[in-house]
Enzyme design. Structure first.
Site, PDB file in Angstrom:
ATOM      1  N   LYS A 131     -32.606 -26.173 -12.440  1.00 13.62           N
ATOM      2  CA  LYS A 131     -32.828 -24.157 -12.140  1.00 13.62           C
ATOM      3  C   LYS A 131     -33.033 -23.430 -13.530  1.00 13.62           C
ATOM      4  O   LYS A 131     -33.925 -22.639 -13.424  1.00 13.62           O
ATOM      5  CB  LYS A 131     -31.124 -24.029 -12.186  1.00 13.62           C
ATOM      6  CG  LYS A 131     -30.431 -22.981 -11.946  1.00 13.62           C
ATOM      7  CD  LYS A 131     -30.354 -22.285 -13.499  1.00 13.62           C
ATOM      8  CE  LYS A 131     -29.692 -22.807 -14.035  1.00 13.62           C
ATOM      9  NZ  LYS A 131     -28.780 -22.026 -15.108  1.00 13.62           N
ATOM     10  N   LYS A 169     -34.301 -19.148 -23.634  1.00 14.08           N
ATOM     11  CA  LYS A 169     -33.703 -19.924 -23.285  1.00 14.08           C
ATOM     12  C   LYS A 169     -35.210 -20.817 -22.392  1.00 14.08           C
ATOM     13  O   LYS A 169     -35.134 -22.325 -22.295  1.00 14.08           O
ATOM     14  CB  LYS A 169     -32.726 -19.843 -22.750  1.00 14.08           C
ATOM     15  CG  LYS A 169     -32.862 -21.365 -22.605  1.00 14.08           C
ATOM     16  CD  LYS A 169     -32.224 -22.384 -23.348  1.00 14.08           C
ATOM     17  CE  LYS A 169     -31.388 -23.504 -22.709  1.00 14.08           C
ATOM     18  NZ  LYS A 169     -29.633 -23.108 -22.235  1.00 14.08           N
TER      19      LYS A 169
END
Length: 293
Positions: free
Chosen positions: A243, A175
């Protein structure tokens, strides 16, 4: 036992989690739901699901618990905080964590749950709100293959593609790679749209011409029109991508690799967040160029 005989818990009903949970409920799964704000638990599309007051209640007597929350701290709170899921999860149940968190956090959660005989899969998703609503997300999974096999019928409802990359933490690492690609592609489309408009080109025609060439991308196909119109409907929040890029940069630092493009995009995102645009789609990167004189 059919797949719909599985009892499921789902925690985190945000822009991605809510349609995921709705698809599971509509597929016939018995579903407990909980979210921090509580309001989404009673959404019409979750009418057949059971609203729960805490992570502990949502995890009680389930075969699998899915989590889709914002960050590392939120995952740790759900699993191990007050009224936590770990207090009621049964041995041999499976936690499927669809959140995007640091690989080290995923591994630490897996270790703590394993002490209770509970399986943990890190399974971050990609595909945005469009994919969540359509049930066509891509799931990037790390963890035990037997545990994955047990929950595969569940995951097939929320995603059209499931990739297993090995032990816990690997899904999160993949990811991170994904979010680096998102950073570059969205920023590239934002710059290109700004340049084309400054040159007074017929941008609808330009985009159509470029879609099938070497410059074609998901971002060009799905976000260029919004950028040109100055509209940034939510697919994936800019603040969350910011983030996630932090996680990717930490991963790069761990292998002594510099990612200058990702670092630059993260700074642009930080600037936009300071201006109040953190809850817009990542395509709001275009604002940086659109606001220049």
């Amino acid at each position: 036992m059919t797949r719909c005989d599985l009892n499921l818990g789902f925690i985190g009903l945000g822009a991605i989690g809510r349609p995921m949970a709705a698809n599971l409920s509509q597929a016939g799964f018995q579903l407990n739901v909980h979210t921090r704000s509580r309001s989404a638990e009673t959404a019409p599309e979750l009418a057949e699901a059971r609203s729960c007051a805490s992570p502990a209640e949502a995890a009680e007597a389930v075969d699998a618990l899915l989590i889709c929350v914002s960050d590392d701290q939120a995952v740790e709170t759900v699993l191990f905080g007050s009224d936590c899921a770990a207090s009621t999860l049964q041995p041999d149940s499976v936690v499927v964590d669809c959140s995007t968190i640091a690989p080290a956090t995923a591994m630490a959660c897996a270790k703590r749950l394993a002490e209770k005989g509970i399986h943990y899969l890190d399974a971050p998703v990609t595909g945005g709100t469009e994919g969540a609503k359509a049930g066509t997300l891509t799931l990037l999974v790390g963890g035990d293959s037997t545990a994955l096999a047990c929950v595969r019928p569940v995951l097939e409802v929320i995603g059209s593609t499931i990739h297993h990359f090995g032990p816990v933490g690997r899904g999160q690492q993949v990811k991170a790679v994904n979010q680096v690609l998102v950073a570059g592609s969205y920023a590239g489309v934002a710059e290109a749209m700004a340049l084309g408009k400054r040159l007074d080109l017929p941008m609808d025609q330009v985009v159509e011409a470029l879609k099938s060439g070497a410059a074609g991308s998901w971002a060009l196909n799905h976000r260029s029109a919004g950028m040109l119109a100055g509209l940034y409907p939510l697919g994936f929040r800019l603040a969350l991508h910011h983030k996630d890029l932090g996680i990717a940069l930490e991963a790069a630092d761990s292998v002594q690799l510099e990612l200058p493009i990702s670092r630059m995009v993260r700074q642009l995102e930080a600037d936009l967040m300071q201006q109040g645009h953190g809850d817009e789609d990542v395509s709001a990167l275009h604002r940086h160029f659109a606001t220049k004189p």
